[in-house]
Design an enzyme around this catalytic site. Structure first.
Site, PDB file in Angstrom:
ATOM      1  N   ASN A   1      19.623 -18.934  -8.894  1.00  0.00           N
ATOM      2  CA  ASN A   1      18.172 -18.403  -9.253  1.00  0.00           C
ATOM      3  C   ASN A   1      17.420 -19.079 -10.300  1.00  0.00           C
ATOM      4  OD1 ASN A   1      19.414 -17.498 -11.276  1.00  0.00           O
ATOM      5  ND2 ASN A   1      18.709 -15.232 -10.870  1.00  0.00           N
TER       6      ASN A   1
ATOM      7  N   ASP B   1      18.894 -15.532  -5.720  1.00  0.00           N
ATOM      8  CA  ASP B   1      19.772 -14.749  -6.622  1.00  0.00           C
ATOM      9  C   ASP B   1      20.747 -13.830  -5.725  1.00  0.00           C
ATOM     10  OD1 ASP B   1      20.568 -12.407  -7.905  1.00  0.00           O
ATOM     11  OD2 ASP B   1      18.467 -11.827  -8.613  1.00  0.00           O
ATOM     12  N   VAL B   2      22.020 -14.306  -6.476  1.00  0.00           N
ATOM     13  CA  VAL B   2      23.123 -14.030  -5.522  1.00  0.00           C
ATOM     14  C   VAL B   2      23.754 -12.562  -5.746  1.00  0.00           C
ATOM     15  CG1 VAL B   2      23.958 -16.325  -5.430  1.00  0.00           C
ATOM     16  CG2 VAL B   2      24.898 -14.650  -7.358  1.00  0.00           C
TER      17      VAL B   2
ATOM     18  N   LYS C   1      35.377 -12.763   2.417  1.00  0.00           N
ATOM     19  CA  LYS C   1      36.114 -11.865   3.425  1.00  0.00           C
ATOM     20  C   LYS C   1      35.414 -12.390   5.006  1.00  0.00           C
ATOM     21  CE  LYS C   1      36.575  -7.001   4.762  1.00  0.00           C
ATOM     22  NZ  LYS C   1      35.318  -6.433   4.719  1.00  0.00           N
TER      23      LYS C   1
ATOM     24  N   TYR D   1      28.486  -8.881 -20.917  1.00  0.00           N
ATOM     25  CA  TYR D   1      29.233 -10.154 -20.468  1.00  0.00           C
ATOM     26  C   TYR D   1      30.728  -9.889 -20.361  1.00  0.00           C
ATOM     27  CZ  TYR D   1      30.539 -15.173 -19.776  1.00  0.00           C
ATOM     28  OH  TYR D   1      30.988 -16.322 -19.178  1.00  0.00           O
TER      29      TYR D   1
END
Ligand code: UDP
Length: 324
Positions: free
Chosen positions: A38, A62-63, A111, A151
């Site tokens: 992103n 944007d993941v 998966k 983080y």
């Protein structure tokens, strides 16, 4: 090493510092590389030389949102996340989201596709460590509600989620605990020690040392890290593996090295040490050596700093030219 096909690879954060080096390496290994980024801290400039490549594609995405990839995927490398302590204050929610929601989406995609997934974790999992060097068996000393907690805890959650997908769904997972890494394509203004020191030294500004500079880090050149990640990807080892250079030094020593390499007349000035700043950090790489065919860093810090210096000089010249 397993003989699994590593043909089509998704790299989240592929326009970032480490992600872009992985793009180059995997293309060189013959893979097809798909990047989602992103561009929050990544830059198109890191991958623009790849944009016309027939085995490379980039999506501005944007993941933390649902991930859709057409066709088969053999591997996912989940490297999306801001990683500079300066970002911990500027982008706390984005960091927590990409480490939690982003990791969940990446695992779900692995998966669905039957892909192997390698997660970028961090030495921050060890927090301000009471054990030095840190082996993977050390559980760490993290302040969950401190500034760095966004983080540290996002990455600890990532590891927990990754192991849950492995145990519960049988997903084929790898976890790299990455220690301080440096090299070309770091951003000069990203706020981390090495880019700050170079920018300040090259421009003749004061070099900012936080605290008394006796805190230590162990700095690994990016090519060595990428080799470790490539080997981990092809190994059969499930569970966190430290990847870093055990060559530990104080930050004062690093500041002095940068001043000397740049031939700068900058002076070192002391600024307050940020809260929870780890006092020591050094990887124990026994496990990596055992499971990754004797992997160990090969590039000396001096050589790595020379190469980084050249890159930063070119970056500054490019920046000046674009201002003309
Ligand atoms: N640091 C410093 N001056 C700077 C930036 C960082 O002395 O201009 C210190 C920082 O307090 C820490 C170390 O350098 O002790 C490494 O910081 P960095 O931001 O590179 O990453 P960290 O290892 O803390 O995640």
């Amino acid at each position: 090493m397993t003989s699994r096909r590593l043909k089509r690879v998704l790299i989240t954060g592929g326009a970032g510092f480490i992600g872009s080096h992985l793009c180059h390496r995997l293309l060189d290994e013959g893979c097809e590389v798909v990047v989602f980024d992103n561009l929050l801290t990544g830059r198109v400039a890191n991958i623009d030389s790849l944009l016309g490549h027939e085995r490379f594609s980039f999506q501005h995405y944007d993941v933390t949102n649902y991930l859709y990839v057409d066709g088969p995927l053999d591997v996912i490398l989940h490297f999306a996340s801001p990683a500079s302590p300066a970002d911990f204050e500027k982008l706390p929610i984005q960091i927590l989201k990409v480490g939690s929601l982003g990791t969940h989406k990446a695992l779900g995609l692995a998966k669905a596709k039957g892909a192997r997934i390698l997660i970028a974790s961090t030495s921050e999992c060890y927090g301000d460590p009471e054990v030095n060097p840190q082996p993977e068996t050390y559980w760490g000393n993290v302040n969950p509600i401190g500034i760095r907690g966004v983080y540290d805890e996002a990455k600890r959650f990532s590891e927990a989620m990754t192991m849950a997908y492995h145990r519960h769904h049988g997903v084929d997972v790898r976890i790299a605990r990455i220690f301080n890494t440096f090299g070309p394509r770091m951003q000069l203004n990203d706020g981390r020690a090495i880019p700050n020191f170079f920018r300040q030294a090259i421009l003749g500004e004061d070099v900012t040392l936080y605290g008394d500079g006796s805190q230590t880090r162990s700095f690994c050149y990016v090519d060595d890290l990428v080799e470790g990640i490539w080997r981990l990807l092809r190994s059969s080892y499930v569970g966190p593996v430290n990847l870093g250079n055990p060559n530990e030094m104080s930050l004062r020593e690093m500041a002095e090295k940068v001043i000397s390499i740049t031939g700068s007349r900058s002076q070192i000035v002391s600024l307050p040490l940020p809260p929870d700043d780890p006092k020591v950090r050094r990887p124990n790489i026994d496990l990596a050596q055992r499971v990754l065919d004797g992997w160990e860093p090969k590039v000396t810090v001096a050589d790595g700093l020379e190469r980084t210096h050249e890159y930063f000089m070119a970056e500054l010249e490019r920046g000046e030219r674009s201002e003309d």
